[in-house]
Motif scaffolding. Structure first.
Motif, mmCIF file in Angstrom:
data_model
loop_
_atom_site.group_PDB
_atom_site.id
_atom_site.type_symbol
_atom_site.label_atom_id
_atom_site.label_comp_id
_atom_site.label_asym_id
_atom_site.label_seq_id
_atom_site.Cartn_x
_atom_site.Cartn_y
_atom_site.Cartn_z
ATOM 1 N N LYS A 196 -9.258 9.870 1.315
ATOM 2 C CA LYS A 196 -9.876 9.284 0.121
ATOM 3 C C LYS A 196 -11.037 8.354 0.461
ATOM 4 O O LYS A 196 -12.077 8.377 -0.213
ATOM 5 C CB LYS A 196 -8.825 8.516 -0.679
ATOM 6 C CG LYS A 196 -9.342 7.958 -1.990
ATOM 7 C CD LYS A 196 -8.206 7.338 -2.812
ATOM 8 C CE LYS A 196 -8.733 6.816 -4.151
ATOM 9 N NZ LYS A 196 -7.626 6.240 -4.967
ATOM 10 N N TYR A 197 -10.906 7.545 1.514
ATOM 11 C CA TYR A 197 -11.883 6.497 1.793
ATOM 12 C C TYR A 197 -12.654 6.668 3.102
ATOM 13 O O TYR A 197 -13.618 5.930 3.342
ATOM 14 C CB TYR A 197 -11.180 5.134 1.850
ATOM 15 C CG TYR A 197 -10.580 4.683 0.548
ATOM 16 C CD1 TYR A 197 -11.377 4.194 -0.490
ATOM 17 C CD2 TYR A 197 -9.196 4.724 0.346
ATOM 18 C CE1 TYR A 197 -10.821 3.757 -1.684
ATOM 19 C CE2 TYR A 197 -8.629 4.284 -0.842
ATOM 20 C CZ TYR A 197 -9.443 3.810 -1.848
ATOM 21 O OH TYR A 197 -8.886 3.368 -3.030
ATOM 22 N N GLY A 198 -12.216 7.574 3.965
ATOM 23 C CA GLY A 198 -12.794 7.626 5.293
ATOM 24 C C GLY A 198 -12.261 6.486 6.142
ATOM 25 O O GLY A 198 -11.144 6.018 5.942
ATOM 26 N N GLU A 199 -13.080 6.007 7.096
ATOM 27 C CA GLU A 199 -12.608 4.948 7.994
ATOM 28 C C GLU A 199 -12.552 3.587 7.304
ATOM 29 O O GLU A 199 -11.765 2.720 7.686
ATOM 30 C CB GLU A 199 -13.522 4.844 9.227
ATOM 31 C CG GLU A 199 -13.342 5.980 10.225
ATOM 32 C CD GLU A 199 -13.947 5.645 11.571
ATOM 33 O OE1 GLU A 199 -14.795 4.739 11.634
ATOM 34 O OE2 GLU A 199 -13.546 6.272 12.555
ATOM 35 N N ASP A 200 -13.389 3.378 6.291
ATOM 36 C CA ASP A 200 -13.488 2.075 5.647
ATOM 37 C C ASP A 200 -12.510 1.962 4.479
ATOM 38 O O ASP A 200 -12.897 1.784 3.322
ATOM 39 C CB ASP A 200 -14.923 1.835 5.180
ATOM 40 C CG ASP A 200 -15.181 0.369 4.860
ATOM 41 O OD1 ASP A 200 -14.288 -0.461 5.130
ATOM 42 O OD2 ASP A 200 -16.273 0.053 4.345
ATOM 43 N N ILE A 201 -11.235 2.058 4.805
ATOM 44 C CA ILE A 201 -10.180 1.941 3.798
ATOM 45 C C ILE A 201 -10.120 0.487 3.328
ATOM 46 O O ILE A 201 -10.134 -0.428 4.163
ATOM 47 C CB ILE A 201 -8.825 2.368 4.389
ATOM 48 C CG1 ILE A 201 -8.871 3.838 4.829
ATOM 49 C CG2 ILE A 201 -7.686 2.151 3.397
ATOM 50 C CD1 ILE A 201 -7.677 4.264 5.656
ATOM 51 N N PRO A 202 -10.033 0.230 2.038
ATOM 52 C CA PRO A 202 -9.887 -1.161 1.588
ATOM 53 C C PRO A 202 -8.638 -1.794 2.195
ATOM 54 O O PRO A 202 -7.567 -1.183 2.224
ATOM 55 C CB PRO A 202 -9.767 -1.032 0.068
ATOM 56 C CG PRO A 202 -10.417 0.268 -0.269
ATOM 57 C CD PRO A 202 -10.147 1.164 0.897
ATOM 58 N N ILE A 203 -8.781 -3.028 2.669
ATOM 59 C CA ILE A 203 -7.661 -3.710 3.314
ATOM 60 C C ILE A 203 -6.465 -3.828 2.371
ATOM 61 O O ILE A 203 -5.310 -3.878 2.812
ATOM 62 C CB ILE A 203 -8.095 -5.101 3.846
ATOM 63 C CG1 ILE A 203 -6.965 -5.799 4.618
ATOM 64 C CG2 ILE A 203 -8.589 -5.981 2.721
ATOM 65 C CD1 ILE A 203 -6.479 -5.087 5.844
ATOM 66 N N GLU A 204 -6.711 -3.838 1.057
ATOM 67 C CA GLU A 204 -5.618 -3.928 0.087
ATOM 68 C C GLU A 204 -4.660 -2.743 0.171
ATOM 69 O O GLU A 204 -3.533 -2.804 -0.343
ATOM 70 C CB GLU A 204 -6.176 -4.027 -1.333
ATOM 71 C CG GLU A 204 -6.864 -5.332 -1.664
ATOM 72 C CD GLU A 204 -8.318 -5.378 -1.215
ATOM 73 O OE1 GLU A 204 -8.993 -6.387 -1.475
ATOM 74 O OE2 GLU A 204 -8.800 -4.399 -0.585
ATOM 75 N N TYR A 324 -11.296 -1.176 8.329
ATOM 76 C CA TYR A 324 -9.834 -1.159 8.365
ATOM 77 C C TYR A 324 -9.278 -0.369 9.539
ATOM 78 O O TYR A 324 -8.384 -0.850 10.245
ATOM 79 C CB TYR A 324 -9.293 -0.571 7.053
ATOM 80 C CG TYR A 324 -7.798 -0.385 7.073
ATOM 81 C CD1 TYR A 324 -6.944 -1.456 6.828
ATOM 82 C CD2 TYR A 324 -7.225 0.857 7.384
ATOM 83 C CE1 TYR A 324 -5.565 -1.309 6.876
ATOM 84 C CE2 TYR A 324 -5.850 1.018 7.434
ATOM 85 C CZ TYR A 324 -5.028 -0.065 7.179
ATOM 86 O OH TYR A 324 -3.669 0.098 7.238
ATOM 87 N N THR A 325 -9.776 0.830 9.762
ATOM 88 C CA THR A 325 -9.185 1.700 10.783
ATOM 89 C C THR A 325 -9.448 1.215 12.201
ATOM 90 O O THR A 325 -8.790 1.665 13.138
ATOM 91 C CB THR A 325 -9.727 3.129 10.629
ATOM 92 O OG1 THR A 325 -11.163 3.083 10.553
ATOM 93 C CG2 THR A 325 -9.178 3.794 9.374
#
Length: 447
Positions: A196-204, A324-325
């Motif tokens: 859904k977000y790639g590597e930049d997943i929201p920290i939430e 995030y990742t």
């Protein structure tokens, strides 16, 4: 060493608070009484009026990053920060480089600590899928216990073979401490959010990836296996309300075969804090909901959860300031844990007596640590004075960690650790370190 007389303290020990004096002679507590007179001219007298005198915190889970990760921290830097925070003994984890998964590598860490530590020390031996033979060589009277990662870890320390896991549980006499998160569940969740977000997943999303389900599946399996094999199991950093119902408060702690720990960050933060704190509060297991935080406090106070620890695990700010990742999990906590817990006391979450029970008495009981964890005549003089009405604010200038940052930056605590004694030596006093420490390797009453 000259005698030290601490006068007029609020002495917190074994569920009671009494006003009195404590005499330290050499490395031991020589006397505890309502009033003790000065017996010699060379006695150092400390007036502790208005302060609590508590046994030093015994932190049963820290990562001091040495050897191999010393750009983040060292045993010297982090144990020095620990004594500033009222932690007088610690148990350090095996996931360093190299990992402490052989007797020789474990003893290498003991040697470093003997030369550089500021606080008393022991280390966990690390279990893997292929070192059972080495595990069985460990002397349970010389080592704190065995650490098993049942969720992802550095290197090869994930123990994910169920047959090997059962064999370890069946054969070792060591206390087993386990990091419980189900790897299959985490991988499935991670794939979903990466798509859904790639590597930049929201920290939430962190507590949804390392979810309640992942924690509960792993903890319940570990407990089931411990009951089947009779192993002595201690579940580290419980983070969900649901997991707390897996544990009992029916027996005295000394008779429990299955015990639990909670960490300061899970008692302080919630998922609402990700908005402002970001990856600085990215831990494994994740900080979760207010409901989880409330449930952890309830279980701590009704004795289903036995111990409070820090899981101190520093990284540099550059490492944490990643997407995030790529941002590692973990954060520094030893310097601020006790002050944070006293802050929660001020807010009505916990009594001072219960706080001392969970940070000092119970770790000593649970790990069968010899002569520490209490304010008793004959015990080692590992003592801490806390001024409950001395506000201070955490900032870059007063942070002692090598990594130079804290998730508590900007927080004002009402209470302050003012003095820390390790084996009778005053090693920390109001922001300074007046004397070199002479810490000792922890010993255990297990025979």
């Amino acid at each position: 060493m000259n005698p030290i007389l601490i006068k007029n303290a609020q002495i917190v020990n074994e569920g009671k608070i009494r006003r009195g004096d404590v005499l330290i002679q050499d490395d031991r507590i020589a006397e505890v009484s309502d009033s003790i007179s000065v017996k010699s001219a060379n006695t150092k007298v400390i007036d502790a009026d208005g302060c609590y005198l508590v046994p030093g915190m015994i932190d049963d889970q820290v990562h001091f990053r040495e050897p191999g990760l010393t750009h983040k921290a060292t045993i010297a830097t982090e144990s020095k920060a620990a004594v500033a925070g009222g932690i007088t003994s610690y148990i350090e984890m095996p996931n360093t480089f190299p990992q402490a998964t052989t007797i020789d590598l474990l003893e290498d860490k003991f040697k470093i600590a003997s030369e550089t530590s500021w606080a008393n020390y022991s280390f966990m031996f690390g279990g893997t899928n292929d070192n059972l033979e080495e595990i069985l060589k460990v002397d349970e009277n010389k080592v704190a216990g065995l650490k098993l990662f049942l969720g992802s870890s550095t290197g090869n320390m994930l123990v994910d073979d169920p047959d090997i896991l059962e064999e370890i549980f069946s054969k070792t006499k060591l206390l087993i401490s386990a990091h419980c998160e189900d790897e299959a569940t985490i991988r499935e969740n991670m794939a979903k959010y990466t798509a859904k977000y790639g590597e930049d997943i929201p920290i939430e999303m962190h507590p949804l990836i390392r979810s309640e389900e992942a924690c509960y599946i792993s903890s319940s399996k570990a407990i089931e296996l411990a009951k089947k094999t009779g192993a002595r199991l201690h579940v580290f950093h419980v983070s969900t309300e649901k997991e707390t119902h897996l544990f009992s408060n029916k027996k005295p702690l000394s008779e429990k075969k299955i015990t639990a720990e909670v960490c300061v960050h899970h008692l302080w933060f919630t998922d609402e804090d990700y908005k402002t704190k970001g990856t600085s509060i990215k831990w494994n297991p994740a900080v979760k909901t207010q409901k989880d935080k409330d449930g952890l406090w309830k279980a701590l106070n009704d004795d289903r959860i036995d111990v409070i620890a820090t899981d101190h695990a520093p990284h540099t700010m550059d490492e944490k300031n990643n997407v995030y990742t790529k941002a590692p999990s973990g954060g520094p906590l030893v310097q601020h844990a006790l002050d944070a817990l006293f802050e929660m006391h001020h807010k009505g979450y916990i009594s001072v007596e219960k706080l001392v029970e969970k940070t000092a008495h119970n770790p000593a009981i649970l790990f069968q640590i010899k002569d520490r964890g209490y304010i008793k005549k004959g015990y080692k003089a590992d003592l801490v004075l806390v001024n409950p009405q001395s506000p201070w604010t955490v900032n870059k200038e007063n942070i002692a960690y090598k990594c130079g940052w804290s998730p508590f930056e900007g927080t004002t605590f009402k209470s302050r650790v003012t003095h820390t004694f390790v084996n009778g030596i005053l090693v920390y006093e109001n922001g300074k370190y007046p004397n070199a420490s002479q810490p000792e390797r922890l010993t255990f009453n297990r025979s």
